[in-house]
Design a protein around this motif. Structure first.
Motif, PDB file in Angstrom:
ATOM      1  N   LEU A   1     122.259  34.601 -40.511  1.00 25.29           N
ATOM      2  CA  LEU A   1     122.306  36.054 -40.312  1.00 25.29           C
ATOM      3  C   LEU A   1     121.957  36.785 -41.608  1.00 25.29           C
ATOM      4  CD1 LEU A   1     125.450  36.472 -38.024  1.00 25.29           C
ATOM      5  CD2 LEU A   1     123.050  36.788 -37.390  1.00 25.29           C
ATOM      6  N   GLN A   2     122.460  36.304 -42.739  1.00 28.69           N
ATOM      7  CA  GLN A   2     122.136  36.920 -44.022  1.00 28.69           C
ATOM      8  C   GLN A   2     120.638  36.874 -44.291  1.00 28.69           C
ATOM      9  OE1 GLN A   2     124.645  34.565 -46.573  1.00 28.69           O
ATOM     10  NE2 GLN A   2     126.260  36.138 -46.636  1.00 28.69           N
TER      11      GLN A   2
ATOM     12  N   ALA B   1     120.854  40.636 -41.046  1.00 34.07           N
ATOM     13  CA  ALA B   1     121.678  41.074 -39.919  1.00 34.07           C
ATOM     14  C   ALA B   1     123.090  41.379 -40.401  1.00 34.07           C
ATOM     15  CB  ALA B   1     121.719  39.997 -38.842  1.00 34.07           C
ATOM     16  N   GLU B   2     123.685  42.368 -39.805  1.00 32.64           N
ATOM     17  CA  GLU B   2     125.066  42.721 -40.122  1.00 32.64           C
ATOM     18  C   GLU B   2     125.986  41.586 -39.677  1.00 32.64           C
ATOM     19  OE1 GLU B   2     128.441  46.071 -39.019  1.00 32.64           O
ATOM     20  OE2 GLU B   2     126.425  46.266 -38.205  1.00 32.64           O
ATOM     21  N   ILE B   3     126.952  41.262 -40.528  1.00 30.88           N
ATOM     22  CA  ILE B   3     127.904  40.195 -40.230  1.00 30.88           C
ATOM     23  C   ILE B   3     129.267  40.820 -39.991  1.00 30.88           C
ATOM     24  CG2 ILE B   3     129.059  38.147 -41.158  1.00 30.88           C
ATOM     25  CD1 ILE B   3     126.388  37.729 -42.760  1.00 30.88           C
TER      26      ILE B   3
ATOM     27  N   LYS C   1     122.178  38.640 -32.217  1.00 34.14           N
ATOM     28  CA  LYS C   1     122.977  38.872 -33.432  1.00 34.14           C
ATOM     29  C   LYS C   1     124.462  38.895 -33.097  1.00 34.14           C
ATOM     30  CE  LYS C   1     123.562  42.987 -34.984  1.00 34.14           C
ATOM     31  NZ  LYS C   1     124.891  43.518 -35.131  1.00 34.14           N
ATOM     32  N   ASP C   2     124.828  39.603 -32.036  1.00 33.79           N
ATOM     33  CA  ASP C   2     126.234  39.681 -31.637  1.00 33.79           C
ATOM     34  C   ASP C   2     126.782  38.319 -31.223  1.00 33.79           C
ATOM     35  OD1 ASP C   2     126.197  42.398 -32.150  1.00 33.79           O
ATOM     36  OD2 ASP C   2     126.031  42.985 -30.036  1.00 33.79           O
TER      37      ASP C   2
ATOM     38  N   LEU D   1     125.693  35.396 -32.253  1.00 31.09           N
ATOM     39  CA  LEU D   1     125.828  34.579 -33.460  1.00 31.09           C
ATOM     40  C   LEU D   1     127.066  34.970 -34.263  1.00 31.09           C
ATOM     41  CD1 LEU D   1     122.109  34.300 -34.571  1.00 31.09           C
ATOM     42  CD2 LEU D   1     123.603  32.384 -33.958  1.00 31.09           C
ATOM     43  N   ASN D   2     127.333  36.269 -34.353  1.00 32.41           N
ATOM     44  CA  ASN D   2     128.548  36.720 -35.031  1.00 32.41           C
ATOM     45  C   ASN D   2     129.792  36.182 -34.332  1.00 32.41           C
ATOM     46  OD1 ASN D   2     128.454  38.462 -37.455  1.00 32.41           O
ATOM     47  ND2 ASN D   2     126.988  39.620 -36.235  1.00 32.41           N
TER      48      ASN D   2
ATOM     49  N   THR E   1     115.220  32.007 -34.047  1.00 29.44           N
ATOM     50  CA  THR E   1     116.604  31.632 -33.761  1.00 29.44           C
ATOM     51  C   THR E   1     116.674  30.380 -32.892  1.00 29.44           C
ATOM     52  OG1 THR E   1     117.327  33.932 -33.989  1.00 29.44           O
ATOM     53  CG2 THR E   1     118.811  32.434 -32.824  1.00 29.44           C
TER      54      THR E   1
ATOM     55  N   ASN F   1     118.345  36.903 -42.275  1.00 31.85           N
ATOM     56  CA  ASN F   1     117.650  37.788 -41.349  1.00 31.85           C
ATOM     57  C   ASN F   1     118.130  39.232 -41.452  1.00 31.85           C
ATOM     58  OD1 ASN F   1     115.758  36.174 -39.448  1.00 31.85           O
ATOM     59  ND2 ASN F   1     117.543  34.866 -39.772  1.00 31.85           N
TER      60      ASN F   1
ATOM     61  N   LEU G   1     116.555  40.591 -35.861  1.00 30.86           N
ATOM     62  CA  LEU G   1     117.149  39.867 -34.746  1.00 30.86           C
ATOM     63  C   LEU G   1     117.446  40.794 -33.579  1.00 30.86           C
ATOM     64  CD1 LEU G   1     119.789  37.506 -36.420  1.00 30.86           C
ATOM     65  CD2 LEU G   1     117.585  36.887 -35.448  1.00 30.86           C
TER      66      LEU G   1
END
Length: 170
Positions: A61-62, A66-68, A7-8, A10-11, A116, A64, A2
Motif C-alpha cells: 500500500l505504501q 495508498a492511505e493505510i 485498497k479498503d 487490503l487495509n 495487485t 502505491n 489503487l
C-alpha cells in the motif's frame, strides 16, 4: 492509483493478518502451558509469518501511495480445550484467510488491477501451503497424539521448525 475497494480490502486484510498472528500466539501459549514446547514453537513461527504477511501488504500500500488504516486487533475469544481442537481451529482459520485473499484477488481482477493481482499471486500460493501444513498436522495428531511416545516424537519434530522470512520481493 489503487481501486478504492481493493485498497479498503487490503487495509482490512492487514488487520486480519495481525489478528492471525495474535491468534497463533494464543495457540503457542496454550501449547506452552500444556508442556508441548515443540507445538508452541510451531505456532510462534506461524505468528511471525502472519506479522510478515501484514507488513508485506502494508508496504505494498505504501508503494502505491495508498492511505493505510490500522484498526484495533481483536482478542482471540475461543476457549482452547484440547490440542487436537486447537489444530482444527488453526485449519479453519487458514481456510477463512484463504477466502479473504480470494475476495481481494477477485476485486482486483474485476478492477483490472493487475499490479495487485500479481502481488496477491504469492499469497494465493502461500495459502495452499498453510492449509496443507495445518491439515497434515491434524492427521499426524490423530495418528500419534493419543500415544505418549508418539506425541513426544511429534512435539520434538515441531520443535525443530525455524523461522524463514517470506521471499516475496516488492
Amino acid at each position: 492509483m489503487l481501486n478504492e475497494k481493493v485498497k479498503d480490502l487490503l487495509n482490512t486484510q492487514i488487520n486480519k493478518e495481525f489478528y492471525s498472528a495474535y491468534l497463533y500466539l494464543d495457540f503457542s501459549n496454550y501449547f506452552k502451558d500444556q508442556g508441548l514446547d515443540g507445538f508452541a514453537n510451531w505456532y510462534n513461527i506461524q505468528a511471525q509469518e502472519e506479522r510478515d504477511h501484514a507488513m508485506l501488504m502494508l508496504q505494498f500500500l505504501q508503494l502505491n501511495d495508498a492511505e493505510i488504516t490500522l484498526d484495533a486487533i481483536d482478542k482471540p475469544n475461543d476457549k482452547l480445550e484440547s490440542p487436537l481442537g486447537v489444530l482444527k481451529e488453526g485449519l479453519a482459520h487458514e481456510q477463512y484467510v484463504t477466502g479473504l485473499i480470494n475476495t481481494i484477488y477477485e476485486a482486483a481482477f474485476d478492477a483490472k488491477d493487475f499490479r495487485t493481482t500479481q502481488f496477491l499471486d504469492w499469497f494465493v500460493k502461500e495459502q495452499i501451503e498453510e492449509e496443507d501444513n495445518a491439515s497434515t498436522l491434524i492427521k499426524k495428531m490423530e495418528l500419534f497424539g493419543n500415544d505418549a511416545k508418539g506425541l513426544y516424537s511429534l512435539d520434538q519434530e515441531l520443535g525443530t521448525r525455524v523461522y524463514s522470512a517470506p521471499s516475496l520481493v516488492l
